[in-house]
Design a protein around this motif. Structure first.
Motif, PDB file in Angstrom:
ATOM      1  N   ASP A  79       0.831  -1.212   0.000  1.00  0.00           N
ATOM      2  CA  ASP A  79       0.000   0.000   0.000  1.00  0.00           C
ATOM      3  C   ASP A  79       0.860   1.255   0.000  1.00  0.00           C
ATOM      4  OD1 ASP A  79      -2.378  -1.408  -0.041  1.00  0.00           O
ATOM      5  OD2 ASP A  79      -2.586  -1.439   2.140  1.00  0.00           O
ATOM      6  N   LEU A  80       1.953   1.227   0.763  1.00  0.00           N
ATOM      7  CA  LEU A  80       2.855   2.385   0.779  1.00  0.00           C
ATOM      8  C   LEU A  80       3.460   2.618  -0.603  1.00  0.00           C
ATOM      9  CD1 LEU A  80       4.794   1.905   4.157  1.00  0.00           C
ATOM     10  CD2 LEU A  80       2.784   3.331   3.696  1.00  0.00           C
ATOM     11  N   LEU A  81       3.827   1.526  -1.283  1.00  0.00           N
ATOM     12  CA  LEU A  81       4.414   1.673  -2.610  1.00  0.00           C
ATOM     13  C   LEU A  81       3.392   2.155  -3.621  1.00  0.00           C
ATOM     14  CD1 LEU A  81       7.333   1.263  -3.609  1.00  0.00           C
ATOM     15  CD2 LEU A  81       6.924   0.241  -1.376  1.00  0.00           C
ATOM     16  N   LYS A  82       2.168   1.682  -3.517  1.00  0.00           N
ATOM     17  CA  LYS A  82       1.117   2.146  -4.426  1.00  0.00           C
ATOM     18  C   LYS A  82       0.936   3.654  -4.276  1.00  0.00           C
ATOM     19  CE  LYS A  82      -3.727   1.367  -5.673  1.00  0.00           C
ATOM     20  NZ  LYS A  82      -4.975   0.601  -5.350  1.00  0.00           N
ATOM     21  N   GLU A  83       0.952   4.106  -3.043  1.00  0.00           N
ATOM     22  CA  GLU A  83       0.810   5.533  -2.774  1.00  0.00           C
ATOM     23  C   GLU A  83       1.983   6.325  -3.349  1.00  0.00           C
ATOM     24  OE1 GLU A  83       0.626   8.440   1.178  1.00  0.00           O
ATOM     25  OE2 GLU A  83       0.227   6.294   1.358  1.00  0.00           O
ATOM     26  N   VAL A  84       3.178   5.804  -3.148  1.00  0.00           N
ATOM     27  CA  VAL A  84       4.390   6.488  -3.615  1.00  0.00           C
ATOM     28  C   VAL A  84       4.435   6.540  -5.139  1.00  0.00           C
ATOM     29  CG1 VAL A  84       6.875   6.107  -3.853  1.00  0.00           C
ATOM     30  CG2 VAL A  84       5.847   6.194  -1.584  1.00  0.00           C
ATOM     31  N   VAL A  85       4.135   5.428  -5.792  1.00  0.00           N
ATOM     32  CA  VAL A  85       4.162   5.400  -7.258  1.00  0.00           C
ATOM     33  C   VAL A  85       3.182   6.420  -7.826  1.00  0.00           C
ATOM     34  CG1 VAL A  85       3.599   3.984  -9.279  1.00  0.00           C
ATOM     35  CG2 VAL A  85       5.020   3.034  -7.448  1.00  0.00           C
ATOM     36  N   GLY A  86       2.060   6.608  -7.143  1.00  0.00           N
ATOM     37  CA  GLY A  86       1.080   7.601  -7.583  1.00  0.00           C
ATOM     38  C   GLY A  86       1.597   9.024  -7.546  1.00  0.00           C
ATOM     39  N   LEU A  87       2.664   9.264  -6.783  1.00  0.00           N
ATOM     40  CA  LEU A  87       3.276  10.594  -6.714  1.00  0.00           C
ATOM     41  C   LEU A  87       4.242  10.841  -7.869  1.00  0.00           C
ATOM     42  CD1 LEU A  87       3.990  10.713  -2.862  1.00  0.00           C
ATOM     43  CD2 LEU A  87       2.127  11.841  -4.105  1.00  0.00           C
ATOM     44  N   ARG A  88       4.517   9.788  -8.634  1.00  0.00           N
ATOM     45  CA  ARG A  88       5.400   9.853  -9.814  1.00  0.00           C
ATOM     46  C   ARG A  88       6.784  10.394  -9.476  1.00  0.00           C
ATOM     47  NH1 ARG A  88       2.120  12.196 -14.871  1.00  0.00           N
ATOM     48  NH2 ARG A  88       3.913  11.185 -15.897  1.00  0.00           N
ATOM     49  N   PRO A  89       7.485   9.739  -8.550  1.00  0.00           N
ATOM     50  CA  PRO A  89       8.835  10.196  -8.217  1.00  0.00           C
ATOM     51  C   PRO A  89       9.822   9.892  -9.337  1.00  0.00           C
ATOM     52  CG  PRO A  89       8.390   8.125  -7.136  1.00  0.00           C
ATOM     53  CD  PRO A  89       7.099   8.538  -7.795  1.00  0.00           C
ATOM     54  N   ASP A  90      10.937  10.611  -9.334  1.00  0.00           N
ATOM     55  CA  ASP A  90      12.005  10.340 -10.302  1.00  0.00           C
ATOM     56  C   ASP A  90      12.804   9.112  -9.898  1.00  0.00           C
ATOM     57  OD1 ASP A  90      11.860  12.824 -12.096  1.00  0.00           O
ATOM     58  OD2 ASP A  90      11.952  13.708 -10.086  1.00  0.00           O
ATOM     59  N   VAL A  91      12.909   8.868  -8.591  1.00  0.00           N
ATOM     60  CA  VAL A  91      13.643   7.719  -8.055  1.00  0.00           C
ATOM     61  C   VAL A  91      12.951   7.267  -6.771  1.00  0.00           C
ATOM     62  CG1 VAL A  91      15.865   6.832  -7.229  1.00  0.00           C
ATOM     63  CG2 VAL A  91      15.827   8.648  -8.937  1.00  0.00           C
ATOM     64  N   ILE A  92      12.945   5.955  -6.534  1.00  0.00           N
ATOM     65  CA  ILE A  92      12.494   5.402  -5.266  1.00  0.00           C
ATOM     66  C   ILE A  92      13.688   4.777  -4.560  1.00  0.00           C
ATOM     67  CG2 ILE A  92      11.064   3.651  -4.124  1.00  0.00           C
ATOM     68  CD1 ILE A  92       9.100   3.897  -6.468  1.00  0.00           C
ATOM     69  N   VAL A  93      13.951   5.187  -3.326  1.00  0.00           N
ATOM     70  CA  VAL A  93      14.952   4.532  -2.495  1.00  0.00           C
ATOM     71  C   VAL A  93      14.205   3.556  -1.586  1.00  0.00           C
ATOM     72  CG1 VAL A  93      16.737   4.822  -0.732  1.00  0.00           C
ATOM     73  CG2 VAL A  93      16.473   6.537  -2.540  1.00  0.00           C
ATOM     74  N   ALA A  94      14.513   2.273  -1.691  1.00  0.00           N
ATOM     75  CA  ALA A  94      13.830   1.236  -0.917  1.00  0.00           C
ATOM     76  C   ALA A  94      14.789   0.663   0.104  1.00  0.00           C
ATOM     77  CB  ALA A  94      13.306   0.136  -1.840  1.00  0.00           C
ATOM     78  N   GLU A  95      14.419   0.787   1.373  1.00  0.00           N
ATOM     79  CA  GLU A  95      15.293   0.338   2.457  1.00  0.00           C
ATOM     80  C   GLU A  95      14.982  -1.095   2.844  1.00  0.00           C
ATOM     81  OE1 GLU A  95      15.706   0.098   7.082  1.00  0.00           O
ATOM     82  OE2 GLU A  95      13.869   0.586   5.998  1.00  0.00           O
ATOM     83  N   ALA A  96      15.932  -1.973   2.623  1.00  0.00           N
ATOM     84  CA  ALA A  96      15.887  -3.384   2.999  1.00  0.00           C
ATOM     85  C   ALA A  96      15.025  -4.210   2.038  1.00  0.00           C
ATOM     86  CB  ALA A  96      15.426  -3.573   4.445  1.00  0.00           C
ATOM     87  N   THR A  97      15.287  -5.504   2.053  1.00  0.00           N
ATOM     88  CA  THR A  97      14.686  -6.419   1.086  1.00  0.00           C
ATOM     89  C   THR A  97      13.157  -6.363   1.030  1.00  0.00           C
ATOM     90  OG1 THR A  97      16.587  -7.911   1.178  1.00  0.00           O
ATOM     91  CG2 THR A  97      14.492  -8.851   0.449  1.00  0.00           C
TER      92      THR A  97
END
Length: 320
Positions: A79-97
């Motif tokens: 759900d957090l990623l769905k929300e973030v992708v909707g913001l259309r970032p230039d880069v996503i930094v993902a912490e940990a596997t």
């Protein structure tokens, strides 16, 4: 305490590629970077923010930094990623596997920087360290390679150790790391057993189970920091060693592994390279070259333990 590995030596040069590129990001543009944490933000985000500032990206001027964190509850990551992708970032930094896996499922086009991942190739995040091949690159943490050395340290401190409890969560890499720990322990005539605490609320129960199982020590596998662990470990009377070094400052007994805060500074350089036009598919995955052994003597005293002088001489940091 250093463990030179041929593949790591080969890839150390990759860091130079990240620092040196002649291209420049457009400083007049408003860049958007999303940080999605599997754990807390207290350690990672301030380091990432400062590293980006030093590279010329400053919030309120040319950077928007969107922060989301699961705080150890991995089930909410999609759900957090769905929300973030909707913001259309230039880069996503993902912490940990766990966050990297959720990010990979959420987008195949937005660049993703791992910060870090335990087994990027085995997890299917990248095709190889030298050439990732997709929209993911970043840092591998090599925690699996430190297990034998960590168990050696436990045996030096507790020469009569017979049983080690391995604390795991729902992190998808933990089952593999548990098997590595079991094999390394068996080679030393030590029995190791996994105890699962999927969420932070399960920690008290897991330590009670380890106590009931007559564990002599606890080995905490790498995960986003769960700050309650050192206090629970001390209360249970179980000597505990961590893969993540920031636990020792917070009252953990000992740790051996890569310098975790350094992962987030390096992540900023990956972000910078991508914003300058670099393609994740072509930016090699970096591995740590610095490993630290840390000891907290205050915690040792609270447990009634005497750390041998030979072990203290091995330490990179001793908290008294």
């Amino acid at each position: 305490m250093r463990r030179p590995i041929a593949r790591r030596r080969m890839l150390t040069a990759c860091l130079g590629l990240l620092v040196a590129g002649a291209a420049k990001a457009d400083r007049s543009r408003q860049w958007r970077v999303a940080y999605v944490g599997s754990g807390r933000t207290a350690i990672a985000v301030p380091i990432l923010r400062e590293a980006l500032r030093q590279l010329g990206y400053e919030e309120g001027k040319n950077l928007t930094l969107d922060v989301r964190a699961a705080n150890g509850h991995y089930a909410i990551l999609p759900d957090l990623l769905k929300e973030v992708v909707g913001l259309r970032p230039d880069v996503i930094v993902a912490e940990a596997t766990p966050a990297v896996a959720a990010a990979q499922k959420a987008t195949s086009t937005i660049p993703i920087v791992m910060s870090p991942a335990s087994d990027p190739v085995g997890s299917g995040f990248v095709e190889s360290f030298a050439r990732p091949g997709g929209n993911i690159t970043g840092v591998a943490n090599m925690f699996g390679d430190t297990t034998t050395k960590t168990l050696d340290i436990i045996r030096l401190v507790l020469p009569n150790v017979k049983m080690i409890g391995v604390l795991i969560s729902s992190n998808p890499t933990h089952r593999g790391l548990l098997e590595v720990a079991k094999q390394a322990a068996a080679s030393m005539a030590i029995f190791a057993e996994g105890f699962v605490a999927p969420n932070p609320d399960d920690l008290e129960r897991a330590f009670a189970e380890m106590k009931s199982a007559n564990c002599d020590a606890v080995y905490v596998l790498a995960d986003p920091v769960r700050p309650a662990i050192p206090g629970i470990a001390l209360k249970s009377g179980l000597p505990t060693i961590y893969q993540v070094n920031t636990y020792v400052t917070d009252g953990g007994l000992m740790s051996y592994g890569p310098d975790v805060p350094g992962f987030f500074s390096l992540a900023a350089r990956y972000v910078d390279r991508i914003l300058k036009g670099g393609k994740p598919a072509e930016i090699p995955v970096e591995q740590p070259t610095k490993f630290l052994f840390e000891v907290n003597l205050r915690t040792a005293k609270g447990l009634g333990l005497t750390i041998p002088e030979s072990v203290l001489l091995m330490a990179d940091k001793v908290i008294e």
